[in-house]
Design an enzyme around this catalytic site. Structure first.
Site, PDB file in Angstrom:
ATOM      1  N   GLU A 264       0.829  -1.207   0.361  1.00 43.40           N
ATOM      2  CA  GLU A 264       0.232   0.243   0.067  1.00 43.40           C
ATOM      3  C   GLU A 264       1.256   1.307   0.325  1.00 43.40           C
ATOM      4  OE1 GLU A 264      -1.894   3.416   0.316  1.00 43.40           O
ATOM      5  OE2 GLU A 264      -1.635   2.869   2.365  1.00 43.40           O
ATOM      6  N   CYS A 298      -2.007   9.195   2.871  1.00 42.09           N
ATOM      7  CA  CYS A 298      -1.611   8.276   1.684  1.00 42.09           C
ATOM      8  C   CYS A 298      -3.193   8.516   1.017  1.00 42.09           C
ATOM      9  CB  CYS A 298      -1.765   7.269   1.045  1.00 42.09           C
ATOM     10  SG  CYS A 298      -2.730   6.186   3.190  1.00 42.09           S
TER      11      CYS A 298
END
Length: 512
Positions: A264, A298
């Site tokens: 990720e 993110c």
């Protein structure tokens, strides 16, 4: 609110602390020690030791031994242990959320929200522990039955990032535990104390249930510790969260040994605003996405793609909204924006702002490093907005800071093309009241991201959905939906309950 020393005491954190832990047992690592500083006020919180290679091998050995017992515990019983972990997190929510805010710099509300995500994933995992379903299939052979089942993998190595110092670990660990795996966690060296606090909480639950301590292991250290995990054939799965650069290194190392990696990585997330959008809904979503966690998510909104007919109106609204932002101590609930993680992040913010200007961008709200009373740590900056072109090199890059890039468009097809024209593919959103626009956006011809939202921003993912993205974001999925399958191995079984053995392709052996 308790002062920070009371919080540390409650969570079992000492000024000088051990860095290596295999559940109930912890010790000073043989590697170099490092210090944890708060970006809130620049104060040193604690000193942590890092692992040496012998420490690392000891941790892996303890985890391997624990796995042989834990994998045989029925999954619903494993779920019960995770339920107890969730209860302990509820008990420590205020203290742990406060420590997250103080050590990482996000607002207290966000710190508490991060711990709530941990509690939520515990609840999700408890239900999952009774739903690790396989399929049954009809065999082409008479008196045969086929089915598939899922078994634990073994040790799961978790490498986490500073921006969500506890939640992302829990997305991985709680699922891994109900699946029958054991975990070795290498937290960010920028946020080691929250990891130590979590390990203290989890260890108590394991000890109270007389379970092997190696079910949960903590490995503090820097890049070297992550390299050991990635290259170790004893660890079938590495789940890594961080930059695309880091993810490439992990993927290469794990791939060389044909292991599994769950990545990720970076995001360069965009919001499209169409002429039909309800701007009273859109503007708060844009602002929170751009400045929440000081732009260090993110899923932070990096790019805002606005139709030319409403472009000037959106600009004015954004400038007005940004003027109302309160920047300062994140433990003060009146403030919206806290500090960046460290002075190096501030330097990156300043370099990125300079590149915007060098490449022809124009700032609507100027970048600024803040100083003076309340900003002594040197980690506070002002969120800013720049008008740019999507093909600027800096816009193609993920800047982990509160810089929002503003871009105009003519047609929705053009807007979608702009959104997708970056190397990353994590989160995306569109604000529109037109059902045709929203459905196009969610179709195969629309957003190429792992997350695509309508009339909400790019950040704030719920644990029920699988979290992750495409392209340079890495392709991994964590948290909800069927992400649990990444933590298990699939086995297909065939049972012959007849008195004959039909062979493939009709082959026959004449055997007396």
């Amino acid at each position: 609110m308790k002062d920070i020393q009371q919080v540390l005491d409650q969570l079992g954190i000492k000024l000088v602390n051990h860095g290596i832990s295999t559940g109930q047992n912890s010790w000073d690592g043989a590697g170099e020690s490092f210090e944890s500083f708060s970006p809130v006020n620049g104060a040193m919180i604690a000193q942590i030791s890092s692992a040496g290679k012998e420490d690392y091998d000891k941790v892996v050995a303890v985890a391997q031994k624990a796995f042989t017992e834990w994998r045989s515990v029925p999954a619903p019983r494993r779920g019960e242990i995770v339920r107890q972990m969730g209860d302990q997190l509820r008990f420590f929510k205020t203290d742990l959320g406060t420590l997250v805010s103080y050590e990482m710099g996000k607002s207290l509300q966000e710190g508490l929200g991060e711990v709530q995500e941990m509690i939520d994933i515990c609840d999700f995992a408890v239900g999952l522990s009774r739903q690790l379903y396989g399929l049954t299939m009809h065999s082409e052979r008479p008196q045969h039955r086929m089915y598939e089942q899922w078994h634990p993998l073994g040790i799961v190595g978790i490498i986490s990032a500073f921006n969500f110092p506890v939640a992302v670990w829990s997305w991985n660990s709680m699922l891994a535990w109900v699946c029958g795996d054991v975990c070795i966690w290498k937290p960010s060296e920028k946020t080691p104390l929250t990891a130590l606090a979590c390990q203290n909480i989890i260890s108590k639950v394991l000890k109270d249930n007389q379970l092997p301590e190696g079910i949960s292991c903590l490995l503090t250290g820097g890049k070297e510790a992550g390299e050991w995990l990635s290259a170790d054939t004893r660890i079938p799965l590495i789940s890594a969260t961080g930059s695309t650069r880091m993810g490439r290194l992990v993927a290469e190392s794990v791939g060389r040994r044909l292991g599994r990696s769950l990545l990720e990585l970076g995001g360069n997330n965009a919001i499209i605003v169409t002429p039909s959008a309800d701007l009273n809904v859109a503007i708060p979503g844009i602002v929170f996405g751009a400045v929440g966690t000081a732009g260090q998510r993110c899923t932070s909104t990096r790019r805002l793609i606005v139709h030319k007919d409403i472009y000037e109106d959106v600009k004015k609204r954004l400038v007005k909204a940004y003027a109302q932002l309160r920047i300062g101590d994140p433990l003060n609930e009146n403030n919206h924006v806290g500090p960046l993680i460290d002075v190096q992040a501030v330097e990156q913010y300043e370099r990125s702002a300079k590149e915007v200007l060098d490449q022809g961008g124009v700032f609507l709200i100027e970048p600024q490093k803040l100083s003076g009373s309340g900003f002594e740590s040197g980690c506070y900056v002002a969120p800013c907005i720049a008008e740019v072109s999507n093909d600027f090199a800096i816009v193609q890059h993920e800047t982990f800071a509160p810089i929002l890039y503003l871009i105009s468009y003519d047609t929705l097809d053009e807007a979608i093309a702009i959104q997708n024209d970056v190397p990353q593919g994590l989160s995306s959103a569109i604000f529109t009241l037109n059902v045709r626009e929203s459905e196009l956006y969610l179709s195969a011809a629309g957003s190429d991201c792992g997350i695509a939202n309508v009339n909400i921003g790019t950040s704030g993912a719920e644990i029920g959905g699988a979290f992750g993205g495409e392209k340079e974001t890495g392709g991994g999925r964590e948290s909800g939906s069927d992400a649990w399958k990444a933590y298990m191995r699939r086995q297909t079984n065939t049972i012959n309950y007849g008195n004959a053995l039909p062979l493939a392709q009709g082959i026959k052996f004449e055997i007396d």
